[in-house]
Design an enzyme around this catalytic site. Structure first.
Site, PDB file in Angstrom:
ATOM      1  CD  GLU A 292       8.695 -11.581  -9.799  1.00 42.80           C
ATOM      2  OE1 GLU A 292       8.493 -11.580 -10.947  1.00 42.80           O
ATOM      3  OE2 GLU A 292       9.853 -11.162  -9.577  1.00 42.80           O
TER       4      GLU A 292
HETATM    5  C1  LIG Z   1      10.107  -5.813  -1.172  1.00 39.75           C
HETATM    6  C2  LIG Z   1       9.374  -5.222  -2.654  1.00 39.75           C
HETATM    7  C3  LIG Z   1      10.161  -5.408  -3.576  1.00 39.75           C
HETATM    8  C4  LIG Z   1       9.496  -5.146  -4.975  1.00 39.75           C
HETATM    9  N1  LIG Z   1      10.424  -5.098  -6.060  1.00 39.75           N
HETATM   10  C5  LIG Z   1       9.891  -4.640  -7.222  1.00 39.75           C
HETATM   11  C6  LIG Z   1      10.766  -4.303  -8.457  1.00 39.75           C
HETATM   12  O1  LIG Z   1      12.341  -4.677  -8.196  1.00 39.75           O
HETATM   13  N2  LIG Z   1      10.441  -3.863  -9.447  1.00 39.75           N
HETATM   14  C7  LIG Z   1       9.056  -3.244  -9.671  1.00 39.75           C
HETATM   15  O2  LIG Z   1       8.663  -2.810 -10.492  1.00 39.75           O
HETATM   16  N3  LIG Z   1       8.194  -3.424  -8.587  1.00 39.75           N
HETATM   17  C8  LIG Z   1       8.550  -4.141  -7.412  1.00 39.75           C
HETATM   18  N4  LIG Z   1       7.868  -4.348  -6.097  1.00 39.75           N
HETATM   19  C9  LIG Z   1       6.233  -3.662  -6.357  1.00 39.75           C
HETATM   20  C10 LIG Z   1       5.252  -4.950  -6.401  1.00 39.75           C
HETATM   21  O3  LIG Z   1       5.532  -5.600  -7.612  1.00 39.75           O
HETATM   22  C11 LIG Z   1       3.904  -4.373  -6.121  1.00 39.75           C
HETATM   23  O4  LIG Z   1       3.974  -3.884  -4.785  1.00 39.75           O
HETATM   24  C12 LIG Z   1       2.857  -5.192  -6.329  1.00 39.75           C
HETATM   25  O5  LIG Z   1       2.558  -5.523  -7.684  1.00 39.75           O
HETATM   26  C13 LIG Z   1       1.611  -4.674  -5.959  1.00 39.75           C
HETATM   27  O6  LIG Z   1       1.323  -3.413  -6.166  1.00 39.75           O
HETATM   28  P1  LIG Z   1       1.004  -2.286  -4.954  1.00 39.75           P
HETATM   29  O7  LIG Z   1       1.942  -2.274  -3.884  1.00 39.75           O
HETATM   30  O8  LIG Z   1       0.822  -1.155  -5.592  1.00 39.75           O
HETATM   31  O9  LIG Z   1      -0.616  -2.852  -4.488  1.00 39.75           O
HETATM   32  P2  LIG Z   1      -2.066  -2.571  -5.066  1.00 39.75           P
HETATM   33  O10 LIG Z   1      -1.850  -2.833  -6.486  1.00 39.75           O
HETATM   34  O11 LIG Z   1      -2.440  -1.075  -4.668  1.00 39.75           O
HETATM   35  O12 LIG Z   1      -2.732  -3.729  -4.419  1.00 39.75           O
HETATM   36  C14 LIG Z   1      -3.405  -3.527  -2.989  1.00 39.75           C
HETATM   37  C15 LIG Z   1      -4.308  -4.814  -3.035  1.00 39.75           C
HETATM   38  O13 LIG Z   1      -5.441  -4.638  -3.637  1.00 39.75           O
HETATM   39  C16 LIG Z   1      -5.291  -5.829  -4.327  1.00 39.75           C
HETATM   40  N5  LIG Z   1      -5.942  -5.472  -5.984  1.00 39.75           N
HETATM   41  C17 LIG Z   1      -5.198  -4.829  -6.733  1.00 39.75           C
HETATM   42  N6  LIG Z   1      -6.006  -4.716  -7.900  1.00 39.75           N
HETATM   43  C18 LIG Z   1      -6.807  -5.687  -7.802  1.00 39.75           C
HETATM   44  C19 LIG Z   1      -7.860  -6.344  -8.794  1.00 39.75           C
HETATM   45  N7  LIG Z   1      -7.762  -5.725  -9.911  1.00 39.75           N
HETATM   46  N8  LIG Z   1      -8.701  -7.258  -8.260  1.00 39.75           N
HETATM   47  C20 LIG Z   1      -8.518  -7.758  -6.925  1.00 39.75           C
HETATM   48  N9  LIG Z   1      -7.526  -7.233  -6.251  1.00 39.75           N
HETATM   49  C21 LIG Z   1      -6.715  -6.143  -6.337  1.00 39.75           C
HETATM   50  C22 LIG Z   1      -4.060  -6.351  -4.614  1.00 39.75           C
HETATM   51  O14 LIG Z   1      -3.973  -7.886  -4.768  1.00 39.75           O
HETATM   52  C23 LIG Z   1      -3.792  -5.984  -3.012  1.00 39.75           C
HETATM   53  O15 LIG Z   1      -3.887  -6.861  -2.154  1.00 39.75           O
HETATM   54  C24 LIG Z   1       8.228  -4.746  -5.152  1.00 39.75           C
HETATM   55  C25 LIG Z   1       7.397  -4.556  -3.957  1.00 39.75           C
HETATM   56  C26 LIG Z   1       8.198  -5.018  -2.888  1.00 39.75           C
HETATM   57  C27 LIG Z   1       7.214  -4.824  -1.347  1.00 39.75           C
END
Ligand SMILES: Cc1cc2nc3c(=O)[nH]c(=O)nc-3n(C[C@H](O)[C@H](O)[C@H](O)COP(=O)(O)OP(=O)(O)OC[C@H]3O[C@@H](n4cnc5c(N)ncnc54)[C@H](O)[C@@H]3O)c2cc1C
Length: 599
Positions: A406
């Site tokens: 979220e």
């Molecule tokens: C169990 C689970 C259920 C989920 N359910 C859904 C779902 O139903 N539908 C859906 O669409 N998604 C879902 N997600 C996805 C989830 O929303 C994403 O994992 C989340 O938005 C983070 O994206 P990412 O994993 O690509 O991390 P990344 O975006 O790669 O982030 C990695 C790190 O970098 C940091 N970061 C990234 N950008 C910046 C910035 N601009 N400035 C500073 N720090 C930054 C982040 O805070 C994090 O610490 C789910 C994830 C999990 C693990």
């Protein structure tokens, strides 16, 4: 259905930073109606009676079990709180959906299943669907005949969701969009029947689509091996020339971000409520265990350090709960005020946007509070807390992801300040005039300070001064960095931490004052103790963050002056938080659970 005793006037989103609300105008858990409490009770009983007995099978992913529980919950109206009655939903108000979410979330696996179905899987259609789409899908989602999911994230695009690669192209006949791409981390992916899919029309215009599992080319993948939430389903979803009828476009081409972000706003608030439910359950489990477990010839709950943990868990839950229900009351009052005038969907959007800051606060502060609570829960259980047979172990694993999905807590911290600045620049809240006024006061030197009177007068002063600290730090940061402030992430996070602490302090204070006014100081004494401890500690945290921020902005003589001013704002009478925590702990231990209204 359930109507709340709504807050008389809805405070503007973010206005808590500048104004002092009257305690009687703030919604608190003590204001829940019997109907609302009954909804919460039904949700909690459902999990206790139907879900907990089969947790082992759920976590082992027994085929068909989770969808069958969703259907059972749906029959009780628990999976359609936000869906209007005319489309077969429970049609609950904001306060009632909040308590429903809180109480259904005592088990993480079901909490995320519920959120993915009733929240982000259903609400896009409630908010943005055409009449035909609503009539076709909402009754089936409400009854559990169809289970919903939300597909925004992709392998290369999570936080940076607008970087998604899934594309949608209209076929030559003009009858269908052809979707191609891969979605990642989809909650309920393994058994959902309906997916809200985000894709770019022509590879450019972000748009949302309603995709049924039965559409050719829609293929959910295998279950992910997650750290926690084993009692939920998370899979990729592959779209390979998936044929989606043209009429299943949701909202408008190129307006998918409006769908995605409004729904996430709502989801963030809900996630905060869910964390309150999860943490209360952990506190109850830990309090009971502290009575059963003996060491050195005593119950471990007799040791000061264990009592202190129980007290602090209750105090932090109290603070988050106070914020969540205050926000829910404001949202409900806002919806109420909009009433029948205008388009109800537009009204909902306006309310979601109005309280977007509070929703991000609920998500970040709630998830970090839950992580604290489960961590202390494991500690109270000692070695057994590290054993899979004990529910607190599962709760620890299940909690961690709340800081990630979220919108990660980093992204939400930045959003809090971004949205605040947007509201300040747009004139919705008078942040800039207030910061300028404070700067003039600082230049004029110390003046006579009015001392508040009545219950929690010292704390009232501390909260007012915390707001001044924020204005001092934020005003300086804005003046120095202006439009480049967005590049100063560490500074923004310090400011966001202050905003969150202030909302938590203010909400705890007002709730305790309201309780003292309604039932008397003696009857509200433990609630008052909890507010005093929370405010004393949070004031220290605010001052710490203000120091960091101010030191990053000023230097030389100006830094010395600013620090002297900060010291003035930080003047507080010391509070015996050890004695106060003992009293809160005694209240927890006398009931073996969270001791305040809302339990
Ligand atoms: C169990 C689970 C259920 C989920 N359910 C859904 C779902 O139903 N539908 C859906 O669409 N998604 C879902 N997600 C996805 C989830 O929303 C994403 O994992 C989340 O938005 C983070 O994206 P990412 O994993 O690509 O991390 P990344 O975006 O790669 O982030 C990695 C790190 O970098 C940091 N970061 C990234 N950008 C910046 C910035 N601009 N400035 C500073 N720090 C930054 C982040 O805070 C994090 O610490 C789910 C994830 C999990 C693990």
């Amino acid at each position: 259905m359930a109507t709340s005793t709504v807050t008389k006037t809805a405070a503007k989103g973010g206005s808590f930073l500048l104004e002092s609300a009257a305690p009687q105008d703030v919604f608190t858990p003590a204001d829940l109606t019997d109907d609302q409490k009954l909804i919460g009770q039904t949700a909690e009983e459902f999990v206790v009676k139907e879900v907990f007995p089969v947790v082992k099978d759920l976590e082992a992913k027994k085929p068909g079990l989770l969808p069958s529980l969703v259907k059972k919950a749906a029959e009780l109206g628990l999976m359609s709180g936000g869906t209007p009655e005319q489309y077969g939903g429970a049609g609950l108000d904001k306060v009632a959906t909040t308590i429903l979410t809180e109480k259904i979330s005592i088990y993480g696996g079901f909490a995320s299943t519920h959120g993915a179905h009733a929240g982000i899987g259903t609400l896009p259609i409630v908010y943005f669907g055409t009449e035909e789409q609503k009539k076709k899908y909402l009754p089936k989602l409400a009854s559990g005949e169809m289970i919903g999911a939300y597909c925004l994230s992709e392998p290369q695009a999570g936080s940076d969701a607008q970087n998604l690669l899934t594309r949608a192209d209209l076929n030559p006949e003009g009858t269908h969009y052809i979707l191609n791409g891969q979605k990642m981390w989809i909650s309920n992916g393994g058994f959902a029947d309906l997916f809200i899919v985000f894709a770019k029309v022509g590879g450019e215009k972000l748009s949302a689509f309603i995709v049924e599992k039965t559409f050719a080319g829609c293929k959910p993948g295998n279950e992910e091996h997650k750290m926690g939430l084993h009692g939920s389903s998370t899979t990729p979803v592959f779209l390979e020339n998936c044929k989606v009828p043209k009429e299943n476009l949701l909202h408008e081409i190129g307006r998918g971000h409006i769908v995605a972000f409004n729904v996430l706003n709502s989801g963030r608030f809900t996630l905060g409520a869910s964390c309150v439910g999860g943490s209360k359950y952990v506190l109850m489990t830990a309090a009971k265990y502290a009575k059963e477990r003996k060491a050195f010839g005593k119950q471990i709950g007799e040791f000061g350090l264990i009592r202190e943990k129980l007290a602090e868990m209750a105090i932090q839950i109290f603070a988050v709960e106070s914020m969540i229900y205050r926000s829910a009351g404001n949202m409900e009052a806002s919806m109420h005020a909009a009433g029948a005038s205008g388009d109800s969907v537009q009204n909902t959007m306006k309310v979601l946007e109005e309280y977007a800051i509070e929703s991000s606060i609920a998500k970040v502060y709630g998830s970090e509070m839950l992580d604290f609570a489960v961590d202390e829960g494991v500690q109270i259980f000692g070695g057994y807390g590290f054993h899979e047979d004990y529910p607190v172990c599962r709760a620890y694993r299940d909690s961690r992801v709340n800081r990630i999905f979220e919108g990660t807590n980093e992204i939400n911290r930045m959003l809090i300040i971004q949205m605040l600045m947007k509201r300040a620049m747009g004139g919705q809240i008078a942040l800039i005039p207030a910061a300028m006024k404070l700067a003039d006061e600082i230049l004029a030197g110390p003046s006579f300070e009015e001392v508040p009177e009545g219950v929690l007068s010292e704390e009232t002063r501390a909260v007012a001064n915390a707001k001044k600290m924020f204005l001092q730090a934020a005003g300086g940061a804005l003046q120095k960095f202006r439009e480049k402030l967005a590049d100063e992430q560490e500074l923004i996070a310090a400011l966001a931490n202050m905003v969150m602490e202030i909302y938590a302090m203010d909400s705890s204070l007002l709730r305790a004052q309201k309780a003292a006014a309604t039932k008397g100081e003696a009857a509200a004494s433990v609630l008052i103790d909890a507010a005093r401890v929370f405010i004393a500690d949070a004031a220290e945290r605010v001052e710490h963050e203000a120091k960091r921020a101010i030191a990053a902005v000023h230097e030389g003589d100006m830094l010395t002056i600013q620090m002297a001013v900060l010291k003035r704002f930080g003047k507080r009478t010391a509070v015996d938080t050890i004695a106060l925590r003992r009293r809160v702990a005694a209240a927890v231990q006398s009931q073996d659970r969270y001791p305040f209204e809302g339990r």
